[in-house]
Design a protein around this motif. Structure first.
Motif, PDB file in Angstrom:
ATOM      1  N   ALA A 280     -88.059  11.903 -30.817  1.00  0.00           N
ATOM      2  CA  ALA A 280     -87.450  13.577 -30.680  1.00  0.00           C
ATOM      3  C   ALA A 280     -89.028  14.257 -31.519  1.00  0.00           C
ATOM      4  O   ALA A 280     -89.313  14.697 -31.371  1.00  0.00           O
ATOM      5  CB  ALA A 280     -86.484  13.805 -31.958  1.00  0.00           C
ATOM      6  N   ASN A 281     -89.100  13.387 -32.132  1.00  0.00           N
ATOM      7  CA  ASN A 281     -90.488  13.477 -32.675  1.00  0.00           C
ATOM      8  C   ASN A 281     -92.168  13.888 -31.495  1.00  0.00           C
ATOM      9  O   ASN A 281     -92.414  14.842 -32.134  1.00  0.00           O
ATOM     10  CB  ASN A 281     -91.201  12.675 -34.349  1.00  0.00           C
ATOM     11  N   LEU A 282     -92.007  12.845 -31.205  1.00  0.00           N
ATOM     12  CA  LEU A 282     -92.506  12.907 -29.861  1.00  0.00           C
ATOM     13  C   LEU A 282     -92.633  13.816 -28.952  1.00  0.00           C
ATOM     14  O   LEU A 282     -93.936  14.912 -28.736  1.00  0.00           O
ATOM     15  CB  LEU A 282     -92.983  11.692 -28.992  1.00  0.00           C
ATOM     16  N   LEU A 283     -91.421  14.231 -28.946  1.00  0.00           N
ATOM     17  CA  LEU A 283     -90.786  15.517 -28.330  1.00  0.00           C
ATOM     18  C   LEU A 283     -91.355  17.020 -28.301  1.00  0.00           C
ATOM     19  O   LEU A 283     -92.013  17.765 -27.988  1.00  0.00           O
ATOM     20  CB  LEU A 283     -89.282  15.498 -27.383  1.00  0.00           C
ATOM     21  N   LEU A 284     -91.309  16.786 -29.576  1.00  0.00           N
ATOM     22  CA  LEU A 284     -91.355  18.055 -30.830  1.00  0.00           C
ATOM     23  C   LEU A 284     -92.895  17.719 -30.827  1.00  0.00           C
ATOM     24  O   LEU A 284     -93.506  19.179 -30.505  1.00  0.00           O
ATOM     25  CB  LEU A 284     -90.882  17.796 -32.285  1.00  0.00           C
ATOM     26  N   LEU A 285     -94.194  17.288 -30.687  1.00  0.00           N
ATOM     27  CA  LEU A 285     -95.355  17.236 -31.151  1.00  0.00           C
ATOM     28  C   LEU A 285     -95.537  17.428 -29.722  1.00  0.00           C
ATOM     29  O   LEU A 285     -96.719  18.574 -29.406  1.00  0.00           O
ATOM     30  CB  LEU A 285     -96.462  15.855 -31.085  1.00  0.00           C
ATOM     31  N   THR A 286     -95.110  17.411 -28.665  1.00  0.00           N
ATOM     32  CA  THR A 286     -95.596  18.019 -27.120  1.00  0.00           C
ATOM     33  C   THR A 286     -95.326  19.549 -27.195  1.00  0.00           C
ATOM     34  O   THR A 286     -96.030  20.112 -26.871  1.00  0.00           O
ATOM     35  CB  THR A 286     -94.662  17.035 -26.052  1.00  0.00           C
ATOM     36  N   ALA A 287     -93.783  19.960 -27.427  1.00  0.00           N
ATOM     37  CA  ALA A 287     -93.049  20.812 -27.653  1.00  0.00           C
ATOM     38  C   ALA A 287     -93.982  22.228 -27.844  1.00  0.00           C
ATOM     39  O   ALA A 287     -95.116  23.034 -27.750  1.00  0.00           O
ATOM     40  CB  ALA A 287     -92.131  20.916 -28.499  1.00  0.00           C
ATOM     41  N   LEU A 288     -94.665  21.915 -29.453  1.00  0.00           N
ATOM     42  CA  LEU A 288     -95.941  22.821 -30.003  1.00  0.00           C
ATOM     43  C   LEU A 288     -97.057  22.294 -29.898  1.00  0.00           C
ATOM     44  O   LEU A 288     -97.723  23.503 -29.653  1.00  0.00           O
ATOM     45  CB  LEU A 288     -95.708  21.270 -31.551  1.00  0.00           C
ATOM     46  N   ALA A 289     -97.508  21.563 -29.172  1.00  0.00           N
ATOM     47  CA  ALA A 289     -98.973  21.788 -28.549  1.00  0.00           C
ATOM     48  C   ALA A 289     -98.563  21.910 -27.260  1.00  0.00           C
ATOM     49  O   ALA A 289     -99.645  23.463 -26.463  1.00  0.00           O
ATOM     50  CB  ALA A 289     -99.703  20.011 -28.008  1.00  0.00           C
ATOM     51  N   SER A 290     -97.701  22.680 -26.384  1.00  0.00           N
ATOM     52  CA  SER A 290     -97.674  23.001 -25.752  1.00  0.00           C
ATOM     53  C   SER A 290     -96.803  24.600 -25.098  1.00  0.00           C
ATOM     54  O   SER A 290     -97.393  24.996 -24.069  1.00  0.00           O
ATOM     55  CB  SER A 290     -96.840  22.115 -23.627  1.00  0.00           C
ATOM     56  N   GLY A 291     -95.894  24.749 -25.859  1.00  0.00           N
ATOM     57  CA  GLY A 291     -95.481  25.944 -26.620  1.00  0.00           C
ATOM     58  C   GLY A 291     -94.762  25.599 -25.631  1.00  0.00           C
ATOM     59  O   GLY A 291     -93.732  27.246 -25.248  1.00  0.00           O
ATOM     60  N   ARG A 292     -94.336  24.273 -25.605  1.00  0.00           N
ATOM     61  CA  ARG A 292     -92.611  24.824 -24.492  1.00  0.00           C
ATOM     62  C   ARG A 292     -91.291  24.099 -25.461  1.00  0.00           C
ATOM     63  O   ARG A 292     -91.876  23.662 -26.465  1.00  0.00           O
ATOM     64  CB  ARG A 292     -92.591  23.498 -22.778  1.00  0.00           C
ATOM     65  N   ASP A 293     -90.355  24.156 -24.624  1.00  0.00           N
ATOM     66  CA  ASP A 293     -88.798  23.503 -25.236  1.00  0.00           C
ATOM     67  C   ASP A 293     -88.749  21.996 -24.962  1.00  0.00           C
ATOM     68  O   ASP A 293     -89.193  21.329 -24.434  1.00  0.00           O
ATOM     69  CB  ASP A 293     -87.879  24.614 -24.726  1.00  0.00           C
TER      70      ASP A 293
END
Ligand code: TRP
Length: 369
Positions: A280-293
């Motif tokens: 979940a944390n890797l997904l969250l980092l990816t989401a924050l960096a890309s502005g996606r969900d």
């Protein structure tokens, strides 16, 4: 429930209530800033103990940048004296101070709008510690939960006088420049409470209590709403664990760190912070960096497993930080410019500190010629 348990439960309930209250105050401040940014002065700060990482970036730096961009007068303190609250030496302090400044500029903080300064360069700020210390008791300082937690984290080290009194020093950081808003995480709330107590007691004890005699504003916390990102091992992101991605790292270093990140054995990627915190944390980092969900990203990866997830995280972070890192490299090549920016901030902060200390001396009748 034992008396001890109910005392703890009461304490928890009290702090939950005050946290809820702090959130309400933060909401009001946010609305007020949007309406009239010119009536606010923000002070924030960092200890120069290491390089800033993307946890700092998503957790607090973006928030600061946003305040600056809304037109709020922003002051950023590089808290060099706080470095020696709980360790033996200052480390490579000069490099770290300039590394912080470089990060601030690289992310887009603008020295025309933001005042950068360091504790050690502002004697009049530090002098405020003396009258402020007259307003707090040793019991109050010893009970400060943040000081307690920080002391425990040093594992058996003697509690230094500087660690014990640093919340008062921090009150001086905030009050010397008349900041009324301080963006912080919830661990810093006790310090804001301490600063407000100092303001109230100062006015009560050392002035006639009238509105005109007030010197200091009562500072309020602006709580960060950002979700806390964890380190690459799913634990708290911290330099000492080697689980960080620093803002200033290269794309290759970033890829290497993420390659070693902890995931789990389920190849089907889902966003489940409770049961699958590392994924979940890797997904969250990816989401924050890309502005996606994060849910959407998980669905996109599907059965691609940890490898596909890591690839996506690496690309998103490197893409997001590429322009910031490019600017960082440019600033790093121009130390003279960085010195100029810091010196300009220090001069402005010092002028403000001299004026405030003058007011304090007048309130204390310590004016002799
Ligand atoms: N204690 C803060 C930290 O560890 C840094 C800091 C120093 C600060 N002085 C401050 C933050 C005043 C807000 C206001 O990150």
């Amino acid at each position: 429930m034992s008396a001890q348990d109910s005392a703890t439960a009461l304490e928890d309930a009290t702090s939950a209530a005050s946290l809820a209250q702090a959130h309400r105050v933060s909401e009001k401040i946010k609305a007020a800033i949007a309406k009239d940014p010119s009536s606010f002065r923000v002070l924030t700060g960092d200890r120069p103990t290491g390089n800033l990482h993307i946890g700092h970036y998503f957790g607090s730096l973006l928030n600061r940048l946003n305040l600056q961009q809304q037109g709020v007068d922003t002051w950023v303190l590089i808290a060099d004296y706080q470095v020696i609250t709980d360790r033996d030496g200052v480390g490579p302090i000069r490099e770290r101070v300039y590394s912080l400044l470089t990060d601030y500029l690289a992310i887009g903080m603008d020295p025309e709008q933001t005042t950068f300064f360091a504790h050690s360069q502002i004697p009049e700020l530090n002098e405020l510690l003396l009258p402020f210390l007259s307003l707090v008791s040793d019991g109050e300082l010893r009970r400060n939960p943040t000081v307690k937690a920080e002391h425990e984290a040093t594992e058996g080290r003697a509690l230094s006088g500087l660690l014990l009194t640093y919340p008062v020093h921090q009150a001086a950081d905030i009050l010397f420049c008349k900041a009324n808003v301080v963006p912080v995480g919830k661990d810093q709330l006790p310090h804001l409470e301490q600063a407000r107590l100092i303001v109230d007691r100062f006015h009560k004890r050392y002035t006639d209590g009238s509105e005109e005699a007030r010197i200091f504003a009562r500072p309020q916390a602006l709580l960060s709403e950002a979700e806390t990102v964890l380190g690459l091992d799913g634990k708290k992101m911290s330099k000492s664990r080697g689980n960080t991605i620093e803002i200033g790292m290269s794309a290759d270093e970033t890829a290497q760190r993420i390659r070693k990140a902890v995931t789990d054995s389920d190849r089907h990627i889902t966003y489940d912070p409770v049961n699958r915190p590392e994924v979940a944390n890797l997904l969250l980092l990816t989401a924050l960096a890309s502005g996606r969900d994060p849910q959407e990203l998980a669905a996109e990866i599907g059965d691609g497993g940890g490898g596909a997830l890591k690839k996506m995280t690496t690309e998103a972070i490197n893409e997001h930080f590429a322009p910031i890192r490019a600017r960082r490299a440019e600033y790093a090549q121009n130390p003279q410019y960085l010195e100029e920016i810091l010196q300009r901030g220090v001069e402005k902060a010092r002028e403000q500190a001299q004026a405030t200390l003058g007011q304090v001396h007048r309130a204390l009748n310590m004016v002799y010629f």
